[in-house]
Design a protein around this motif. Structure first.
Motif, PDB file in Angstrom:
ATOM      1  N   GLY A 161       0.757  -1.646  -0.066  1.00 35.04           N
ATOM      2  CA  GLY A 161       0.052  -0.256   0.016  1.00 35.04           C
ATOM      3  C   GLY A 161       0.722   1.238  -0.536  1.00 35.04           C
ATOM      4  N   GLU A 162       2.445   0.726   0.037  1.00 34.89           N
ATOM      5  CA  GLU A 162       3.005   2.677   0.081  1.00 34.89           C
ATOM      6  C   GLU A 162       2.968   3.298  -1.303  1.00 34.89           C
ATOM      7  OE1 GLU A 162       6.875   1.797   0.603  1.00 34.89           O
ATOM      8  OE2 GLU A 162       6.823   0.045   1.523  1.00 34.89           O
ATOM      9  N   PHE A 163       2.631   2.424  -2.321  1.00 33.41           N
ATOM     10  CA  PHE A 163       1.990   3.447  -4.332  1.00 33.41           C
ATOM     11  C   PHE A 163       0.594   2.464  -4.568  1.00 33.41           C
ATOM     12  CE2 PHE A 163       6.656   3.684  -2.885  1.00 33.41           C
ATOM     13  CZ  PHE A 163       6.158   4.837  -3.184  1.00 33.41           C
ATOM     14  N   ALA A 164       0.199   2.708  -5.695  1.00 28.41           N
ATOM     15  CA  ALA A 164      -1.040   2.244  -6.126  1.00 28.41           C
ATOM     16  C   ALA A 164      -0.910   1.041  -7.359  1.00 28.41           C
ATOM     17  CB  ALA A 164      -1.529   3.239  -7.077  1.00 28.41           C
ATOM     18  N   ILE A 165       0.494   1.408  -7.300  1.00 24.63           N
ATOM     19  CA  ILE A 165       1.422   0.380  -9.362  1.00 24.63           C
ATOM     20  C   ILE A 165       2.947   0.693  -8.715  1.00 24.63           C
ATOM     21  CG2 ILE A 165       1.636   0.449 -11.345  1.00 24.63           C
ATOM     22  CD1 ILE A 165      -0.907   2.400 -11.860  1.00 24.63           C
TER      23      ILE A 165
END
Length: 344
Positions: free
Chosen positions: A222-226
């Motif tokens: 969940g640190e980044f979307a992609i």
């Protein structure tokens, strides 16, 4: 594919898998029943593969050094005048076909080579590819929902301004996965449009990470979307319960094959050849299917969890037809330009 293709220098301790394999390089290299192998396989893959090899070759000690694709390339060239290993195992074809590497290899056709189609073998018999990996996006479903972001389906989608700061991908200078992405994009779009695309994409990139698998892990957590990564890491993370979707880019997935070869300077050639024979054996092929999204050998079956994650059984239908010779010949100039214009 530890983080795939990362640059952390690590000895693979087969003892962790309950094996009797020696792990200190050079420890028993003088004996006929011991070899030293250089590889870029992941440590968990190595342990699983060697577990099977030990069952089939109980009298053979395999000393393994695992390095990322780029770091291994540098090491082999640095040791060219006095190679310290007998076998290259599971290493990028793009690196293997470097003429400087080719001069260090000895042609060998292992028993069972007919399992491998000719398109996956060197025409001079100096290497053969048994496995491979391909690009895929790890997309966090929860992050998309929380930020009201659309599900990407292609490389083109990743330049959507809505994804600014939400995309991470591997640094191609250190990661084989990262380089195959850059090479495939330039091959797909052409030189001018490809570099313009990479500059446009850079506007949305939060980080270029040294590892091929870390972008997927970062998105999974969940640190980044992609996270632009590779298919097997996405499959593993989905199987472990992370809230991600694996997306294979609609343009076609850049890919890399992983090859094996005999070092001409090996002092343990009989033992090295036995190991290379094993790498195309039925037991080896069956184990590859548990770990690799691309298996070139006949036999074996794709695991159900691979299919459940979205990998098609006809893997060739989603793979970009890579020009590996181009990738090898242009590696230096491409990376130099990428580092000059985009690395941060």
């Amino acid at each position: 594919m530890t983080d795939t293709k990362n640059s952390a220098r690590s000895m693979v301790r087969a003892a962790l898998a309950g094996l009797a394999f020696s792990t200190a390089i050079g420890l028993s290299a003088a004996h006929a029943d011991a070899i030293t192998v250089y590889t870029s396989y992941e440590e968990d893959e190595i342990a699983a593969f060697l577990d099977k090899a030990k069952a089939d070759l109980p009298d053979l000690d395999v000393n393994v050094l695992r390095l990322s694709t780029g770091d291994l390339h540098a090491r082999i060239l640095a040791e060219a005048s006095n190679p310290q290993h007998d076998v290259i195992w599971g290493w990028a074809v793009t690196s293997m076909i470097d003429p400087r590497i080719g001069e260090l290899l000895e042609a060998y056709q292992p028993a069972g080579i007919d399992r491998i189609a000719e398109q996956f073998r060197d025409k001079d018999g100096k290497w053969f590819a048994t496995t491979g990996y391909m690009a895929a996006f790890c997309v966090n479903n929860e992050v998309l929902a929380n930020k009201n972001l659309p599900m990407p389906t292609s490389w083109a989608d990743l330049t959507n301004p809505a994804y600014k700061g939400e995309v991470v991908m591997p640094n191609p200078a250190s990661s084989g996965t990262g380089y195959l992405m850059i090479a495939s994009i330039i091959q797909m779009m052409g030189e001018e449009k490809g570099w313009q695309y990479l500059k446009d994409l850079d506007g949305n990139i939060a980080q270029y990470i040294k590892s091929g698998s870390r972008p997927c892990n970062a998105a999974s957590e969940g640190e980044f979307a992609i996270g632009a990564s590779f298919a097997l890491r996405a499959i593993k993370n989905i199987d472990e319960g992370y809230p991600i979707t694996m997306v294979i880019p609609a343009e076609g997935a850049g890919n890399e094959l992983e090859a094996n070869a005999l070092m001409a300077g090996s002092k343990n050639k009989d033992a090295a050849k036995r190991f290379l024979d094993w790498t195309v054996s039925e037991n080896a092929v069956n184990e590859y299917y548990n770990w690799k999204e691309i298996v070139t050998a006949k036999g074996g079956a794709m695991p159900e969890k691979f299919k459940a994650a979205g990998l098609p059984e006809d893997i060739a239908s989603v793979m970009w037809n890579m020009d590996f010779a181009w990738s090898a010949e242009n590696r230096g100039p491409v990376l130099e330009r990428w580092q000059r214009e985009l690395e941060r």
